[in-house]
Design a protein around this motif. Structure first.
Motif, PDB file in Angstrom:
ATOM      1  N   ASN A  76       4.856   1.798 -11.169  1.00 16.50           N
ATOM      2  CA  ASN A  76       5.010   2.267 -11.955  1.00 16.50           C
ATOM      3  C   ASN A  76       6.346   1.628 -12.786  1.00 16.50           C
ATOM      4  OD1 ASN A  76       3.379   4.112 -12.875  1.00 16.50           O
ATOM      5  ND2 ASN A  76       5.033   6.253 -12.130  1.00 16.50           N
ATOM      6  N   GLY A  77       6.186   0.525 -12.078  1.00 14.36           N
ATOM      7  CA  GLY A  77       8.186  -0.999 -11.879  1.00 14.36           C
ATOM      8  C   GLY A  77       7.639  -0.917 -13.403  1.00 14.36           C
ATOM      9  N   ASP A  78       7.638  -1.263 -14.901  1.00 10.40           N
ATOM     10  CA  ASP A  78       7.717  -1.439 -15.503  1.00 10.40           C
ATOM     11  C   ASP A  78       7.717  -0.379 -17.073  1.00 10.40           C
ATOM     12  OD1 ASP A  78       7.035  -4.151 -15.105  1.00 10.40           O
ATOM     13  OD2 ASP A  78       5.207  -4.088 -15.880  1.00 10.40           O
ATOM     14  N   LEU A  79       7.880   0.878 -16.403  1.00 10.62           N
ATOM     15  CA  LEU A  79       8.082   2.038 -17.055  1.00 10.62           C
ATOM     16  C   LEU A  79       9.828   2.579 -17.179  1.00 10.62           C
ATOM     17  CD1 LEU A  79       6.653   4.785 -18.257  1.00 10.62           C
ATOM     18  CD2 LEU A  79       6.793   5.965 -15.809  1.00 10.62           C
ATOM     19  N   LYS A  80      10.009   2.140 -18.418  1.00  6.79           N
ATOM     20  CA  LYS A  80      11.344   2.734 -19.173  1.00  6.79           C
ATOM     21  C   LYS A  80      11.806   3.673 -18.650  1.00  6.79           C
ATOM     22  CE  LYS A  80      12.066  -0.825 -21.748  1.00  6.79           C
ATOM     23  NZ  LYS A  80      10.863  -1.473 -21.542  1.00  6.79           N
ATOM     24  N   LEU A  81      12.168   4.511 -17.405  1.00  4.66           N
ATOM     25  CA  LEU A  81      13.205   6.035 -16.867  1.00  4.66           C
ATOM     26  C   LEU A  81      14.288   5.868 -17.096  1.00  4.66           C
ATOM     27  CD1 LEU A  81      10.989   4.951 -13.962  1.00  4.66           C
ATOM     28  CD2 LEU A  81       9.814   6.229 -15.539  1.00  4.66           C
ATOM     29  N   PRO A  82      15.331   6.883 -17.334  1.00  5.33           N
ATOM     30  CA  PRO A  82      16.807   7.434 -17.533  1.00  5.33           C
ATOM     31  C   PRO A  82      17.327   6.594 -16.538  1.00  5.33           C
ATOM     32  CG  PRO A  82      15.395   8.973 -17.518  1.00  5.33           C
ATOM     33  CD  PRO A  82      14.613   8.101 -17.222  1.00  5.33           C
ATOM     34  N   GLN A  83      18.373   5.984 -16.762  1.00  2.69           N
ATOM     35  CA  GLN A  83      19.370   5.343 -15.704  1.00  2.69           C
ATOM     36  C   GLN A  83      20.400   6.412 -15.315  1.00  2.69           C
ATOM     37  OE1 GLN A  83      20.380   0.615 -16.570  1.00  2.69           O
ATOM     38  NE2 GLN A  83      19.813   1.062 -18.298  1.00  2.69           N
ATOM     39  N   LEU A 125      11.556  10.550  -0.556  1.00  2.65           N
ATOM     40  CA  LEU A 125      11.559  10.039  -1.064  1.00  2.65           C
ATOM     41  C   LEU A 125      11.999   8.336  -1.193  1.00  2.65           C
ATOM     42  CD1 LEU A 125       8.860   8.655  -3.028  1.00  2.65           C
ATOM     43  CD2 LEU A 125      10.925   9.595  -4.981  1.00  2.65           C
ATOM     44  N   MET A 126      13.429   8.372  -1.122  1.00  8.20           N
ATOM     45  CA  MET A 126      13.816   6.991  -1.426  1.00  8.20           C
ATOM     46  C   MET A 126      14.399   6.452  -0.546  1.00  8.20           C
ATOM     47  SD  MET A 126      16.636   7.981  -3.529  1.00  8.20           S
ATOM     48  CE  MET A 126      16.322   8.615  -5.767  1.00  8.20           C
ATOM     49  N   GLN A 127      14.576   7.777   1.133  1.00 10.77           N
ATOM     50  CA  GLN A 127      14.176   6.896   1.968  1.00 10.77           C
ATOM     51  C   GLN A 127      12.733   6.239   2.637  1.00 10.77           C
ATOM     52  OE1 GLN A 127      16.051  10.215   5.106  1.00 10.77           O
ATOM     53  NE2 GLN A 127      17.766  10.384   3.411  1.00 10.77           N
ATOM     54  N   ALA A 128      12.212   6.907   2.731  1.00 11.21           N
ATOM     55  CA  ALA A 128      10.959   6.861   2.995  1.00 11.21           C
ATOM     56  C   ALA A 128      10.522   5.119   2.556  1.00 11.21           C
ATOM     57  CB  ALA A 128       9.226   7.122   2.640  1.00 11.21           C
ATOM     58  N   VAL A 129      10.622   4.967   1.352  1.00 10.69           N
ATOM     59  CA  VAL A 129      11.281   3.703   0.625  1.00 10.69           C
ATOM     60  C   VAL A 129      11.875   2.556   1.228  1.00 10.69           C
ATOM     61  CG1 VAL A 129      11.458   1.857  -1.267  1.00 10.69           C
ATOM     62  CG2 VAL A 129      10.495   4.026  -2.047  1.00 10.69           C
ATOM     63  N   VAL A 130      12.810   2.807   1.734  1.00 13.98           N
ATOM     64  CA  VAL A 130      13.918   1.946   2.347  1.00 13.98           C
ATOM     65  C   VAL A 130      13.047   2.420   3.938  1.00 13.98           C
ATOM     66  CG1 VAL A 130      16.699   1.886   4.063  1.00 13.98           C
ATOM     67  CG2 VAL A 130      16.302   2.477   1.745  1.00 13.98           C
ATOM     68  N   LEU A 131      13.040   3.054   4.679  1.00 11.25           N
ATOM     69  CA  LEU A 131      12.099   2.474   5.739  1.00 11.25           C
ATOM     70  C   LEU A 131      11.296   1.740   5.869  1.00 11.25           C
ATOM     71  CD1 LEU A 131      12.653   6.633   7.118  1.00 11.25           C
ATOM     72  CD2 LEU A 131      13.174   4.645   8.154  1.00 11.25           C
ATOM     73  N   ARG A 191       2.241   8.613  -5.219  1.00  9.61           N
ATOM     74  CA  ARG A 191       1.447   8.973  -6.185  1.00  9.61           C
ATOM     75  C   ARG A 191       1.176  10.765  -6.064  1.00  9.61           C
ATOM     76  NH1 ARG A 191      -2.385   6.388  -3.907  1.00  9.61           N
ATOM     77  NH2 ARG A 191      -2.719   7.926  -1.905  1.00  9.61           N
ATOM     78  N   ASP A 192       1.556  10.357  -4.225  1.00 14.46           N
ATOM     79  CA  ASP A 192       1.995  11.733  -3.868  1.00 14.46           C
ATOM     80  C   ASP A 192       3.564  13.183  -4.322  1.00 14.46           C
ATOM     81  OD1 ASP A 192      -0.099  11.204  -2.803  1.00 14.46           O
ATOM     82  OD2 ASP A 192       0.164  10.331  -0.801  1.00 14.46           O
ATOM     83  N   PHE A 193       3.906  12.117  -5.127  1.00 11.68           N
ATOM     84  CA  PHE A 193       5.392  13.134  -4.669  1.00 11.68           C
ATOM     85  C   PHE A 193       5.348  13.790  -6.467  1.00 11.68           C
ATOM     86  CE2 PHE A 193       9.836  12.766  -6.828  1.00 11.68           C
ATOM     87  CZ  PHE A 193      10.027  13.372  -6.019  1.00 11.68           C
ATOM     88  N   GLY A 194       4.241  13.459  -7.373  1.00 11.79           N
ATOM     89  CA  GLY A 194       4.967  13.967  -8.235  1.00 11.79           C
ATOM     90  C   GLY A 194       5.462  13.727  -9.324  1.00 11.79           C
ATOM     91  N   GLY A 195       6.119  13.961 -10.682  1.00  7.41           N
ATOM     92  CA  GLY A 195       6.591  13.694 -11.388  1.00  7.41           C
ATOM     93  C   GLY A 195       7.087  12.475 -12.119  1.00  7.41           C
ATOM     94  N   ALA A 201       0.666  -0.867   0.200  1.00  6.59           N
ATOM     95  CA  ALA A 201      -0.029  -0.043  -0.137  1.00  6.59           C
ATOM     96  C   ALA A 201       0.797   0.960   0.336  1.00  6.59           C
ATOM     97  CB  ALA A 201      -1.274  -0.215   1.176  1.00  6.59           C
ATOM     98  N   LEU A 202       1.872   0.760   0.998  1.00  7.53           N
ATOM     99  CA  LEU A 202       2.599   2.469   0.901  1.00  7.53           C
ATOM    100  C   LEU A 202       3.291   2.578  -0.420  1.00  7.53           C
ATOM    101  CD1 LEU A 202       4.282   4.255   2.593  1.00  7.53           C
ATOM    102  CD2 LEU A 202       6.370   2.463   2.647  1.00  7.53           C
ATOM    103  N   VAL A 203       3.597   1.845  -1.133  1.00  8.88           N
ATOM    104  CA  VAL A 203       5.043   1.723  -2.563  1.00  8.88           C
ATOM    105  C   VAL A 203       4.248   3.175  -3.004  1.00  8.88           C
ATOM    106  CG1 VAL A 203       5.958   1.095  -4.642  1.00  8.88           C
ATOM    107  CG2 VAL A 203       6.281   0.576  -2.126  1.00  8.88           C
ATOM    108  N   PRO A 204       2.755   2.518  -3.791  1.00  7.66           N
ATOM    109  CA  PRO A 204       2.288   3.474  -4.912  1.00  7.66           C
ATOM    110  C   PRO A 204       2.044   4.804  -4.216  1.00  7.66           C
ATOM    111  CG  PRO A 204       0.848   0.990  -4.677  1.00  7.66           C
ATOM    112  CD  PRO A 204       2.207   1.584  -3.759  1.00  7.66           C
ATOM    113  N   THR A 205       1.881   4.570  -2.992  1.00  2.00           N
ATOM    114  CA  THR A 205       1.414   6.409  -2.478  1.00  2.00           C
ATOM    115  C   THR A 205       2.203   7.040  -2.591  1.00  2.00           C
ATOM    116  OG1 THR A 205      -0.759   5.402  -0.941  1.00  2.00           O
ATOM    117  CG2 THR A 205       0.311   7.223  -0.211  1.00  2.00           C
ATOM    118  N   LEU A 206       3.650   6.142  -2.274  1.00  2.00           N
ATOM    119  CA  LEU A 206       4.686   7.469  -2.599  1.00  2.00           C
ATOM    120  C   LEU A 206       5.099   7.978  -3.813  1.00  2.00           C
ATOM    121  CD1 LEU A 206       7.299   5.080  -0.897  1.00  2.00           C
ATOM    122  CD2 LEU A 206       6.009   7.235  -0.162  1.00  2.00           C
TER     123      LEU A 206
END
Length: 367
Positions: free
Chosen positions: A96-103, A353-359, A74-78, A67-72
């Motif tokens: 957005n796990g299948d979205l190809k994003l710049p590495q 945002l990144m730290q919230a995922v680790v937490l 959605r609320d982040f923007g971009g 539940a947390l990951v999609p919320t992060l």
């Protein structure tokens, strides 16, 4: 019924007596009597008992983390993609796990794996000498450039790997890329290992020039020549190039694919045990991105990663990433990828945002 039993008993007794008498007859008598040969004894091999293999129980992802990951995102923007995978239990949580994003510099991982795969094949050694010359210099972050004098800087393949992974040195990485056989060799490695949904771009020089709307020139590798040339480009031209890169990055990768590749690395499915340990320990010693994913790693946990950061333009950044593996004190491990493909958010907001995922991962692990 009593008569039948008595009769059967008499018959059985008569048969037994008859057999005894037959056994006592003389040889001459036995020749005259047709006596049947005893049936051959057949020894059957013991039948193998096949024990049923118990199916590995399916472990579902923690509901709170799912539940947390999609919320992060959605609320982040971009444009953001997140993926978390339990390397031991096999579950994956994505948004957005299948979205190809710049590495950006995350792609240095695939160069390192290609080089280490050549080492596993006996085609090179980490002790092999390499001389970095002025013609090898690229652009942006390249600390090794300060060491390149008239005759070049004499180093080794191993040192180039350390610099590329722990300092994200662009020149060290491009030297390794040429040594490995260029972008085609890296793409071949990815295909041979069955790593899908991860693109490898044309190399640092061409990729950054493409993003800025420039064509690469050798003089861009010295001083701030690249930045000066980029500043002269009309804003509309540069914005068009920026948008093209964001829409279809030549180095685009899906977060889900990255965590799957990291999990396979951790399991030893991509490289030899020696090369696997080398790469993972090098990632653990990385000096970059201290406040990205690493900023929330608790004491006692092991963390190894690779960051990636793209160009800024008009208040936006094309690629701000961190991917890696997180190992709990009890040995349970997770692969994490947080990729911000396009955002106007501040650097502290991206790091939060990144730290919230680790937490989220750590908290659910403890529960």
């Amino acid at each position: 019924m009593g008569r039948s039993v008595k009769r059967f008993g008499k018959i059985a007794l008569g048969a037994a007596v008859g057999l005894a008498i037959a056994g006592c007859v003389s040889d001459s008598q036995s020749n005259r009597m047709a006596r049947a040969a005893p049936p051959p004894v057949v020894y059957a091999p013991p039948r193998e008992v096949v024990q049923p293999v118990a199916a590995k129980p399916v472990v579902l992802a923690p509901a709170a983390l799912a539940a947390l990951v999609p919320t992060l995102t959605r609320d982040f923007g971009g444009k953001v993609g997140i993926a978390v995978m339990s390397i031991d239990d096999g579950w994956t949580v994505t948004s957005n796990g299948d979205l190809k994003l710049p590495q950006q510099s995350v792609s240095k991982l695939w160069v390192a794996m290609t080089v280490l795969d050549l080492r596993d094949q006996g085609k090179l050694s980490l002790d092999d000498p390499y001389t970095v010359r002025k013609d090898d210099l690229t652009l942006f972050h390249q600390p090794i450039a300060a060491l390149v004098k008239g005759d070049g800087y004499k180093t080794t393949v191993g040192e180039l790997l350390q610099r590329a992974l722990t300092q994200s040195d662009n020149t060290a990485n491009d030297c390794l890329l040429r040594l490995a056989g260029g972008p085609t060799a890296v793409r071949s490695f990815l295909a041979r290992k069955g790593i899908a949904d991860i693109r490898f771009g044309p190399g640092e020089r061409l990729l950054q020039s493409f993003t800025a709307g420039l064509e690469w020139k050798p003089e861009y590798s010295t001083g701030r020549s690249f930045e000066v040339a980029r500043a002269r480009i009309p804003a509309s031209t540069r914005m068009d190039a920026f948008e093209r890169y964001i829409a279809d990055p030549p180095d685009g990768a899906a977060p889900r694919a990255i965590v799957a590749a990291l999990a396979r690395l951790k399991k030893g499915e991509l490289l030899s045990p020696m090369s696997t340990q080398y790469l993972m320990s090098t990632m653990e010693s990385s000096h970059t991105g201290r406040q990205r994913l690493r900023g929330a790693v608790p004491e006692g946990w092991t963390f190894g990663h690779k960051t990636g950061t793209g160009q800024d333009f008009s208040g936006r950044t094309a690629g701000y990433n961190d991917v890696g593996f997180l190992i709990a004190p009890n040995g349970k491990s997770y692969a994490i990828a947080v990729m911000i493909g396009d955002t106007p958010k501040t650097i502290p907001q991206r790091q939060q945002l990144m730290q919230a995922v680790v937490l989220g991962v750590v908290t659910n692990h403890r529960w």
